[in-house]
Design a protein around this motif. Structure first.
Motif, short mmCIF file in Angstrom:
data_model
loop_
_atom_site.label_atom_id
_atom_site.label_comp_id
_atom_site.label_asym_id
_atom_site.label_seq_id
_atom_site.Cartn_x
_atom_site.Cartn_y
_atom_site.Cartn_z
N LEU A 139 0.84 -1.20 0.00
CA LEU A 139 0.00 0.00 0.00
C LEU A 139 0.87 1.25 0.00
CD1 LEU A 139 -2.90 1.11 0.18
CD2 LEU A 139 -2.63 1.11 2.68
N GLU A 140 0.56 2.16 -0.90
CA GLU A 140 1.26 3.44 -0.97
C GLU A 140 0.37 4.54 -0.41
OE1 GLU A 140 2.40 4.12 -4.97
OE2 GLU A 140 3.78 2.40 -5.08
N GLY A 141 0.98 5.50 0.25
CA GLY A 141 0.22 6.60 0.81
C GLY A 141 0.87 7.12 2.07
N PRO A 142 0.21 8.06 2.73
CA PRO A 142 0.77 8.64 3.96
C PRO A 142 0.82 7.60 5.07
CG PRO A 142 -1.50 9.36 3.63
CD PRO A 142 -1.10 8.65 2.38
N PRO A 143 1.70 7.79 6.03
CA PRO A 143 1.84 6.81 7.12
C PRO A 143 0.69 6.90 8.13
CG PRO A 143 3.32 8.66 7.47
CD PRO A 143 2.69 8.89 6.14
N ASP A 144 -0.51 6.50 7.72
CA ASP A 144 -1.66 6.53 8.61
C ASP A 144 -1.95 5.13 9.13
OD1 ASP A 144 -2.56 5.34 6.34
OD2 ASP A 144 -4.02 6.88 5.81
N GLU A 145 -3.13 4.99 9.78
CA GLU A 145 -3.46 3.71 10.40
C GLU A 145 -3.63 2.60 9.36
OE1 GLU A 145 -4.82 6.55 11.03
OE2 GLU A 145 -4.62 6.96 13.17
N LEU A 146 -4.24 2.92 8.21
CA LEU A 146 -4.46 1.90 7.19
C LEU A 146 -3.14 1.41 6.59
CD1 LEU A 146 -7.62 3.28 5.37
CD2 LEU A 146 -7.48 1.37 6.97
N LYS A 147 -2.21 2.32 6.35
CA LYS A 147 -0.92 1.89 5.82
C LYS A 147 -0.17 1.04 6.85
CE LYS A 147 3.40 3.50 3.78
NZ LYS A 147 3.34 2.35 2.83
N GLU A 148 -0.30 1.41 8.12
CA GLU A 148 0.32 0.59 9.17
C GLU A 148 -0.27 -0.81 9.19
OE1 GLU A 148 1.07 0.68 14.02
OE2 GLU A 148 -0.09 2.26 13.03
N LEU A 149 -1.60 -0.91 9.00
CA LEU A 149 -2.24 -2.22 8.96
C LEU A 149 -1.76 -3.03 7.76
CD1 LEU A 149 -4.39 -4.26 9.90
CD2 LEU A 149 -6.08 -2.97 8.57
N ALA A 150 -1.68 -2.38 6.59
CA ALA A 150 -1.22 -3.08 5.39
C ALA A 150 0.23 -3.54 5.54
CB ALA A 150 -1.38 -2.18 4.17
N ASP A 151 1.09 -2.68 6.08
CA ASP A 151 2.49 -3.06 6.27
C ASP A 151 2.62 -4.21 7.27
OD1 ASP A 151 3.17 -1.09 4.49
OD2 ASP A 151 3.73 0.38 6.01
N THR A 152 1.80 -4.18 8.32
CA THR A 152 1.81 -5.27 9.29
C THR A 152 1.38 -6.58 8.65
OG1 THR A 152 1.30 -3.71 11.07
CG2 THR A 152 0.92 -6.04 11.52
N PHE A 153 0.36 -6.51 7.78
CA PHE A 153 -0.11 -7.70 7.07
C PHE A 153 0.97 -8.24 6.14
CE2 PHE A 153 -2.61 -10.00 3.89
CZ PHE A 153 -3.47 -10.72 4.70
#
Length: 383
Positions: A139-153
């Motif tokens: 996932l590309e985008g600002p370091p928000d909660e959704l990007k943190e979730l995608a990176d964790t996944f």
């Protein structure tokens, strides 16, 4: 709101909060306008009094008396006040409803955009399999909660892929290392049995050990094939599945005749992009399984066509429908038995069939026959 999607719930919340805020704004605007408009009676009295002072006479005499003039002017102002407030209220209500509709539409679009990363995560998770953990969200985008979730996944998938690869390498290496001592054991047993002075008890024991060794070798060979197919295909080539099926039928004809089973075929030309060795093992396992778990005087029907690519039907004992899924698990047999109780096979036949089919981008299905036996279909993508 039970049963609604998250997008619908967010849209409902957006629309509801906007409608509430708009209603409060309309009420405040109405009260401000109402307090700003002058009182009709007071304005009429002030206006008539100012006219009397200005012209030195009673302006009300034009209509008969000052009281009547005040009443007429007050009535006109009251009508104007009521009309203004009614127009304001109706116009504000119409504008509020129209704007609320736009708010719901924009809320639906914004909710979809905000939840798009979650859909990407869900789509990636659905495409994952035990042997195919190479997909990532990225996932590309600002370091928000959704990007943190995608990176964790993605990090979790990396760890899972590493764990599965390590397990497959261990199975392959262990199986390979066990082949040599098993071969040595078989040679020693055969040499010992070849001695003409061997006692009957020792010969019986050696024969039993030889059968046990052969079963262990089959199991090791099955584990090697399973590990190889689980790693996927590194190269593909056009393979005639009908020719492979014909070759396997010829190779197993002696086993079928010994078991008293008749094998019938209907082989249409079918080309598959894949590994010929693995595909041959797939057909062999299905045919051997159909012959082994059959009944004297039974039959096996092998068909190759477009879709499904391969179908193998056989007579035999009745298979409970609830037991069918377990047949594709390693070391599982009919009735819930595991390794023990049946020495005819190593218990990896259908597991290898499913793994090889998945490595070729396909899948397997099994259905119990009405009068016993099993029907296994293999669906493979066109070449």
């Amino acid at each position: 709101m039970t049963g609604l999607s998250v997008r619908t719930k967010l849209t409902a919340w957006y629309g509801g909060l906007f409608l509430l805020a708009g209603t409060i704004l309309v009420v405040i605007d109405y009260l401000l306008v109402q307090s700003t408009l002058p009182d009709p009676a007071r304005v009429a009295s002030t206006t008539i009094g100012s006219a009397d002072a200005l012209y030195g006479a009673q302006a009300g005499t034009v209509v008969g008396s000052p009281g009547v003039a005040v009443q007429l002017l007050s009535g006109s102002l009251d009508t104007y006040r009521s009309s203004t407030l009614s127009t304001l209220l109706v116009g504000s209500a119409i504008a509020l409803v129209a704007t609320a509709g736009l708010a719901v539409l924009f809320g639906w679009l914004m909710a979809g955009r905000a939840l798009r990363p979650l859909h990407d995560i869900t789509s990636t998770a659905r495409r994952l399999e035990a042997g195919k953990l190479d997909r990532r969200i990225n996932l590309e985008g600002p370091p928000d909660e959704l990007k943190e979730l995608a990176d964790t996944f993605d990090g979790m998938l990396d760890r899972l892929a590493e764990s599965f690869d390590s397990q497959k390498r261990f199975v392959a290496n262990a199986s390979h290392e066990l082949r040599t001592p098993l071969a040595v054991q078989r040679t020693l047993i055969e040499v010992a049995l070849a001695d003409p002075e061997v006692t009957p008890e020792l010969r019986k024991l050696g024969t039993h050990l030889l059968h046990t060794n052969e079963r262990s070798e089959r199991m090791i060979e099955g584990l090697l094939v399973l590990a190889r197919s689980d790693r996927g295909l590194h190269a593909r080539a056009p393979v005639r599945l009908d020719e492979i099926a014909a070759s396997v039928v010829r190779a197993t004809s002696a086993q079928a005749a010994s078991a008293g089973v008749t094998v019938e075929t209907r082989l249409r030309p079918r080309t598959v992009a894949g590994d010929p060795v693995l595909l041959e093992r797939l057909v062999t396992n299905l045919l051997v399984n159909a012959i082994t778990y059959n009944a004297p005087g039974g039959w096996v029907y092998v068909e190759v066509r477009g879709d499904p690519a391969l179908e193998v039907r056989n007579s035999g004992p009745v298979v409970p429908p609830e037991a069918v899924p377990t047949l594709f698990e390693p070391f599982r047999r009919l009735g819930g038995a595991e390794r023990t109780g049946d020495t005819r096979n190593a218990g990896l036949g259908l597991s290898i069939v499913r793994s090889v089919a998945q490595a070729h981008g396909g899948y397997t299905e099994a259905q119990p026959g009405r009068r016993g036996g099993l029907t296994v279909t293999v669906r493979l993508p066109p070449s």
